[in-house]
Design a protein around this motif. Structure first.
Motif, PDB file in Angstrom:
ATOM      1  N   UNK B  80       0.831  -1.201   0.000  1.00 15.23           N
ATOM      2  CA  UNK B  80       0.000   0.000   0.000  1.00 15.23           C
ATOM      3  C   UNK B  80       0.865   1.250   0.000  1.00 15.23           C
ATOM      4  N   UNK B  84       0.916   4.631  -2.306  1.00 18.70           N
ATOM      5  CA  UNK B  84       0.453   5.860  -1.659  1.00 18.70           C
ATOM      6  C   UNK B  84       1.464   6.297  -0.606  1.00 18.70           C
ATOM      7  N   UNK B  85       2.697   6.650  -1.046  1.00 17.55           N
ATOM      8  CA  UNK B  85       3.753   6.962  -0.072  1.00 17.55           C
ATOM      9  C   UNK B  85       3.501   8.241   0.715  1.00 17.55           C
ATOM     10  N   UNK B  86       2.605   9.071   0.244  1.00 18.13           N
ATOM     11  CA  UNK B  86       2.279  10.297   0.972  1.00 18.13           C
ATOM     12  C   UNK B  86       1.088  10.106   1.903  1.00 18.13           C
ATOM     13  N   UNK B  87       0.653   8.867   2.101  1.00 18.74           N
ATOM     14  CA  UNK B  87      -0.491   8.609   2.980  1.00 18.74           C
ATOM     15  C   UNK B  87      -0.177   7.400   3.862  1.00 18.74           C
ATOM     16  N   UNK B  88       0.871   7.546   4.689  1.00 19.41           N
ATOM     17  CA  UNK B  88       1.297   6.456   5.581  1.00 19.41           C
ATOM     18  C   UNK B  88       0.136   5.878   6.375  1.00 19.41           C
ATOM     19  N   UNK B  89      -0.799   6.745   6.778  1.00 19.74           N
ATOM     20  CA  UNK B  89      -1.944   6.268   7.552  1.00 19.74           C
ATOM     21  C   UNK B  89      -2.731   5.194   6.795  1.00 19.74           C
ATOM     22  N   UNK B  90      -2.797   5.326   5.476  1.00 22.47           N
ATOM     23  CA  UNK B  90      -3.536   4.360   4.667  1.00 22.47           C
ATOM     24  C   UNK B  90      -2.830   3.020   4.610  1.00 22.47           C
TER      25      UNK B  90
END
Lengths: 255, 255, 255, 255
Positions: B80, B84-90
């Protein structure tokens, strides 16, 4: 594809029939009963055992963001649990998805600013943000004024344990400079303090959001525990849907 | 809708300009620098401060499930993050979504069995599962034989701190009974031990999966930290897609 | 907080005992049996019924990204389903979490570039990206060379239905300019084509990622359906964990 | 581990430099401009092209669950977008996580009941649920009385296209039997109708939740599009947090 031949390695851990090894340590023998969860998080992220002082500071950073009342993330987790009560993991996952740039990105942005400061002084840095009309990361808070009560405490703990230095000082100078330049009250907020202390401890700014995510995972399980005893998600939904329906019917009748 | 009029209350926490209050305690004054993350989780879930012994036991339960090598959840989080490296939460959220009934449900099922035992003895309980052709929760492990090395350590810590009693004893009797009945090696596994100790501490079985989720959130941030330094997700994808494509082209050519 | 007093309105839909209303239309009477899923998506996003041509184009955009073989997102969905087979929604959610800036952001970035072009020509736009050392959005593909076979088909459909104009032309000019400037083969890729056609149709670039997300949701349910019949997630995990464990044991033995 | 040696195959699709193949069909040549999104979903799930009638029925099933006003899932997606506006995929993922057993499980449960009926009649089936004190799946609705307006329309479309038969008849008999047995108004609801028609079309009950998930993904992107134009998430949060804080302060003052 060209990367397909590369070997897959990981130093995180492995298991054999009689052992579970984490970061080179024996989980039952070296870790269980000895490391608390924050110290374990430090071991996971750095590959080494924290000193007692590092463990205390790191636990403080993680604990800061656990609970912040009825945040959007808490509402999300509760509403998700309402629809999928047999999949608690999904309720936590949904809540964490809301810890993005707005709520989970503060420490990251402050740490990035400090880690990329590269010798520039506070005046130069603040000037760059002011000219770009972007808010300076890590300072200012909509509610906590004139100071964020968590910040002095976090900085005191970091100083007690030897985790305070030039990055904390730079953020303090940035806060002062921004206040002087704008005339607004712009104290270092809790996420700014976390970003600065993470930088003092040597963490890559890309991992700061992870601190927020770990802490909030704890808080969201707490909210689900309360939702089990004293549910509010159904009321929250019904009020909202009732209002939307009422407004839609009013508009239709007036048309 | 009929629930819409109910007030919305929560005892989790709130903020005022000069305070952040969590479960009735002042976050900066009472909690930061004092509570570790596991103790904080106990406070969040129960509303009271743990004793030092309770904090040690609860931290041990949380720490047990943090890291277990290259699990599906770790693979999910890394894949994941690749997209989506700019959305660690995801990435953490996606990984946690895989902590469902198969990987995150073990402690829950064992705790439920113990909490619903209602005076029945081990033989009766095992008999029910055997007749229904369902596996008895909390015992047996595909890799760890003849024992799961985490279990005796967790039980020792619980006993040292006064958190071991009739529920642990019942699970031990269930394990022995199941082994006698089936002739298989069915030691109490780590999730069984966690379920039993959570029951000793008074937690609702519905919250046991939350312990797995909190622990694994820590571990997944650890895997993302390693992915940043030493990425494997791209290789994992490329190998898999290459193999699928090669097999599909072979089938097409043979058709 | 200051926004708390605002009314909550939505034009999306509502229900009464005898009706379900979506965007002002009666769901059973006006929509079911008449609108296909792509036309329904158009209605949801714009509030109006599409013309037959618009429905054909919009369906084409949505269909383009449904299936792309064994992508990271498909692997994620299958690995999540392995751990939570009773929560299919979580497997799709996890897979979608991987449709971030890298895989789901292409159309968005291309549409943004076109929507913010503001009269600038292709040479000026390409020059900006080249100077900033950033790739130009919507052009180039690691596999599909010299052209992406989906692009001419999408542009032909859009032209047939009157949804092609200056934005498509600008992207074609940008592709030509970038090829001339860099000497590389940089055809408009499928996400670039989608971004350009979405712009022709008047959609905000912020919604382009939503097209990718809707399409991929369909594809991920398809992969879960195949996983039910012919599972691969377990093999994928076991291979990976075996390799990681083997490499870790080798390193330990050599240490 | 023992499954590690198995080959990894998939019939979903693959790409070569000049082709994108989905389920054996050429995406640009055979699919784009020809298949609508619902027909594409049918192809993904079954591996064959739908007849026009099947496409119409399947589209109707998918369209039914797209939009249902201000559901918990819509609230979740909007609240998540508030916190992570640069990760639209996460907002849809979070919303879908709430399509669990409560909201997304209706069609699944009804289809399972029909697929496992195995020759038993309506009276026998209803008796089983009544004795177990469990609600009969697929019938009854809290709002839509005396009938769910979507059901007759879905059944009419299915009948027109030859997708109605003994499973629909059995569910109708179950509804009648349950009404006779309990004296309550228990019409077949929309999810019951979907489960019955999916069964007529030969789908495994495990995939019915996927229909709800695909449809709702469309609806959630619609809600995010409205949130961009006319935001409500901030108000929703502020109202809720204000009320929680006020109630907490009142309780503190009374203590």
């Amino acid at each position: 594809m060209k990367g397909a031949g590369r070997p897959i390695r990981s130093a995180m851990g492995y298991s054999t029939p009689d052992r579970v090894v984490v970061r080179g340590f024996d989980l039952p023998g070296d870790i269980l009963g000895t490391l608390d969860l924050g110290a374990m998080a430090f071991l996971e992220l750095t590959g080494r055992m924290p000193s007692p002082g590092e463990a205390r500071v790191f636990n403080s950073l993680l604990v800061t963001l656990v609970e912040h009342g009825m945040t959007p993330q808490a509402m999300i987790a509760r509403l998700t649990y309402l629809g999928a009560p047999d999949a608690l993991q999904g309720a936590v996952a949904a809540g964490l998805s809301g810890m993005g740039s707005v709520f989970g990105g503060g420490a990251e942005a402050a740490a990035r600013m400090l880690q990329e400061a590269d010798g520039k002084d506070a005046a130069f840095i603040v000037d760059g943000f002011v000219r770009a009309k972007r808010p300076v990361p890590g300072i200012g808070h909509p509610l906590h004024k004139p100071i964020d009560p968590r910040t002095p405490r976090l900085f005191a703990i970091a100083a007690e344990e030897g985790c305070s230095g030039r990055h904390v000082a730079l953020l303090e100078a940035i806060s002062a400079e921004a206040e002087a330049r704008t005339g607004k009250t712009l104290p270092i907020n809790a996420t700014g303090a976390i970003g600065a202390i993470m930088t003092e401890m040597g963490f890559d700014w890309r991992l700061c959001r992870g601190i927020a995510v770990i802490g909030r995972a704890v808080g969201l399980v707490g909210h689900i525990a309360e939702e089990l005893r004293q549910p509010i998600a159904l009321t929250l939904w019904q009020r909202t849907e009732d209002e939307v329906t009422r407004n839609a019917l009013d508009e239709r009748d007036q048309a």
